[in-house]
Motif scaffolding. Structure first.
Motif, mmCIF file in Angstrom:
data_model
loop_
_atom_site.group_PDB
_atom_site.id
_atom_site.type_symbol
_atom_site.label_atom_id
_atom_site.label_comp_id
_atom_site.label_asym_id
_atom_site.label_seq_id
_atom_site.Cartn_x
_atom_site.Cartn_y
_atom_site.Cartn_z
ATOM 1 N N TYR A 140 32.629 19.803 132.493
ATOM 2 C CA TYR A 140 33.111 21.170 132.535
ATOM 3 C C TYR A 140 33.921 21.391 131.261
ATOM 4 O O TYR A 140 34.820 20.616 130.954
ATOM 5 C CB TYR A 140 33.964 21.398 133.773
ATOM 6 C CG TYR A 140 33.204 21.124 135.050
ATOM 7 C CD1 TYR A 140 33.575 20.077 135.893
ATOM 8 C CD2 TYR A 140 32.123 21.917 135.414
ATOM 9 C CE1 TYR A 140 32.882 19.822 137.067
ATOM 10 C CE2 TYR A 140 31.423 21.668 136.584
ATOM 11 C CZ TYR A 140 31.806 20.616 137.402
ATOM 12 O OH TYR A 140 31.114 20.361 138.560
ATOM 13 N N LEU A 141 33.627 22.441 130.519
ATOM 14 C CA LEU A 141 34.200 22.672 129.198
ATOM 15 C C LEU A 141 35.022 23.952 129.176
ATOM 16 O O LEU A 141 34.642 24.951 129.802
ATOM 17 C CB LEU A 141 33.092 22.750 128.153
ATOM 18 C CG LEU A 141 32.314 21.441 127.960
ATOM 19 C CD1 LEU A 141 30.951 21.704 127.360
ATOM 20 C CD2 LEU A 141 33.112 20.481 127.081
ATOM 21 N N LEU A 145 42.559 17.905 132.732
ATOM 22 C CA LEU A 145 41.999 18.354 131.465
ATOM 23 C C LEU A 145 42.267 17.311 130.385
ATOM 24 O O LEU A 145 43.379 16.791 130.281
ATOM 25 C CB LEU A 145 42.622 19.680 131.047
ATOM 26 C CG LEU A 145 42.185 20.925 131.829
ATOM 27 C CD1 LEU A 145 43.197 22.042 131.632
ATOM 28 C CD2 LEU A 145 40.809 21.364 131.385
ATOM 29 N N THR A 146 41.234 17.040 129.569
ATOM 30 C CA THR A 146 41.418 16.257 128.352
ATOM 31 C C THR A 146 41.254 17.213 127.187
ATOM 32 O O THR A 146 40.191 17.828 127.040
ATOM 33 C CB THR A 146 40.402 15.111 128.259
ATOM 34 O OG1 THR A 146 40.603 14.213 129.345
ATOM 35 C CG2 THR A 146 40.569 14.360 126.940
ATOM 36 N N PHE A 147 42.296 17.343 126.375
ATOM 37 C CA PHE A 147 42.312 18.315 125.297
ATOM 38 C C PHE A 147 41.979 17.667 123.959
ATOM 39 O O PHE A 147 42.256 16.478 123.729
ATOM 40 C CB PHE A 147 43.703 18.950 125.162
ATOM 41 C CG PHE A 147 44.058 19.929 126.233
ATOM 42 C CD1 PHE A 147 44.634 19.504 127.422
ATOM 43 C CD2 PHE A 147 43.832 21.287 126.053
ATOM 44 C CE1 PHE A 147 44.973 20.412 128.417
ATOM 45 C CE2 PHE A 147 44.174 22.202 127.039
ATOM 46 C CZ PHE A 147 44.741 21.764 128.219
ATOM 47 N N CYS A 156 40.125 23.004 122.645
ATOM 48 C CA CYS A 156 38.950 22.738 123.461
ATOM 49 C C CYS A 156 39.333 21.662 124.470
ATOM 50 O O CYS A 156 40.129 20.759 124.155
ATOM 51 C CB CYS A 156 37.813 22.254 122.566
ATOM 52 S SG CYS A 156 36.253 21.925 123.395
ATOM 53 N N ALA A 157 38.820 21.748 125.683
ATOM 54 C CA ALA A 157 39.185 20.776 126.705
ATOM 55 C C ALA A 157 37.991 20.501 127.614
ATOM 56 O O ALA A 157 37.084 21.321 127.746
ATOM 57 C CB ALA A 157 40.364 21.278 127.538
ATOM 58 N N VAL A 158 38.021 19.342 128.231
ATOM 59 C CA VAL A 158 36.937 18.927 129.116
ATOM 60 C C VAL A 158 37.503 18.380 130.411
ATOM 61 O O VAL A 158 38.573 17.763 130.430
ATOM 62 C CB VAL A 158 36.048 17.862 128.413
ATOM 63 C CG1 VAL A 158 36.864 16.638 128.031
ATOM 64 C CG2 VAL A 158 34.865 17.456 129.285
ATOM 65 N N ALA A 209 35.460 6.553 128.511
ATOM 66 C CA ALA A 209 36.337 7.672 128.847
ATOM 67 C C ALA A 209 35.929 8.897 128.037
ATOM 68 O O ALA A 209 35.418 8.794 126.940
ATOM 69 C CB ALA A 209 37.795 7.328 128.545
ATOM 70 N N GLN A 210 36.170 10.056 128.632
ATOM 71 C CA GLN A 210 35.802 11.277 127.938
ATOM 72 C C GLN A 210 36.773 11.541 126.794
ATOM 73 O O GLN A 210 37.934 11.134 126.841
ATOM 74 C CB GLN A 210 35.801 12.466 128.900
ATOM 75 C CG GLN A 210 37.172 12.906 129.362
ATOM 76 C CD GLN A 210 37.715 12.037 130.466
ATOM 77 O OE1 GLN A 210 37.078 11.087 130.903
ATOM 78 N NE2 GLN A 210 38.926 12.337 130.907
ATOM 79 N N SER A 211 36.274 12.220 125.753
ATOM 80 C CA SER A 211 37.152 12.615 124.650
ATOM 81 C C SER A 211 36.649 13.910 124.061
ATOM 82 O O SER A 211 35.498 14.310 124.277
ATOM 83 C CB SER A 211 37.200 11.532 123.570
ATOM 84 O OG SER A 211 35.938 11.387 122.961
#
Lengths: 113, 114
Positions: free
Chosen positions: A32-33, A101-103, A91-93, A1-3
């Protein structure tokens, strides 16, 4: 998972000094950032975003950020900080196929006069 | 034009009660998101609507949380049998079409469960 990791919880700079806020992400492909700012009593506001192309992106309020794939980083910079920049920065992705969004946990910026 | 609005701005309730939080997105935005922000943390995703349907509800913590968007505009987040751990700021965002389009955030609803 993204972080997303923002290693600095709190940063204090003097007005007029330069600023760099760190952001590292974990994701298999190019995500995407985004950088958002949250001021007291106000909603989150988008400062800038990176999707592809030029790795140095310009945003609002004089902010810029540089995407470095080799370091999995997307650090936010400003050459000269103003007292009104004091706020919380996130910051988020967004992974390429998703929408949410993952912050990161945020960096609180304090500006001294 | 008008941005994303959320009502109420503050909600205080007692443990075990039911609450509803409302979000009015930007007109014409098909995508709507709910996030939860606990003290000292970044916002955490709860649910994403594309039109009237929930496209991704993977962030809802348990079955006490439910959200609807019956006409594809206004959304309501519903929390049953509230617990003290539900205390947080609940943020709503909307975007034109979802995906990686910019999400515009509302001011949030601060929920306090006593």
């Amino acid at each position: 998972a993204q972080s997303v990791t923002q290693p600095d919880i709190h940063i204090t700079v003097s007005e007029g000094a330069s600023l760099e806020l760190r952001c590292n992400y974990s994701y298999g492909a190019t995500p995407y950032l985004f950088w958002y700012v949250q001021s007291p009593g106000q909603g989150l506001q988008l400062l800038l975003k990176y999707f592809s192309g030029d790795t140095l992106v310009q945003g609002i309020k004089g902010f810029e950020a540089e995407f470095k794939r080799s370091q999995s980083s997307f650090n936010l910079r400003k050459p000269s900080v103003h007292w009104s920049d004091a706020a919380e920065y996130f910051c988020a992705v967004v992974p390429g196929t998703a929408s949410k969004l993952t912050f990161g946990t945020g960096t609180r910026l304090q500006v001294t006069l | 034009g008008a941005g994303v609005s959320q009502t109420p701005s503050n909600k205080v309730t007692e443990k075990g009660k039911y609450v509803e939080l409302r979000c009015d997105p930007i007109s014409g935005h098909t995508a709507l998101y709910w996030y939860r922000q606990s003290l000292g943390q970044g916002p955490e995703f709860l649910i994403y609507f594309q039109g009237t349907g929930a496209a991704d509800d993977s962030g809802l913590p348990n079955d006490r949380f439910f959200a609807v968007r019956p006409e594809g505009s206004v959304s309501t987040l519903k929390i049953q049998r509230t617990e003290r751990g539900d205390s947080a700021v609940y943020l709503c965002a909307s975007s034109l079409h979802g995906g990686y389009n910019e999400q515009f955030f509302g001011p949030g609803t601060r929920l306090t469960v006593l």
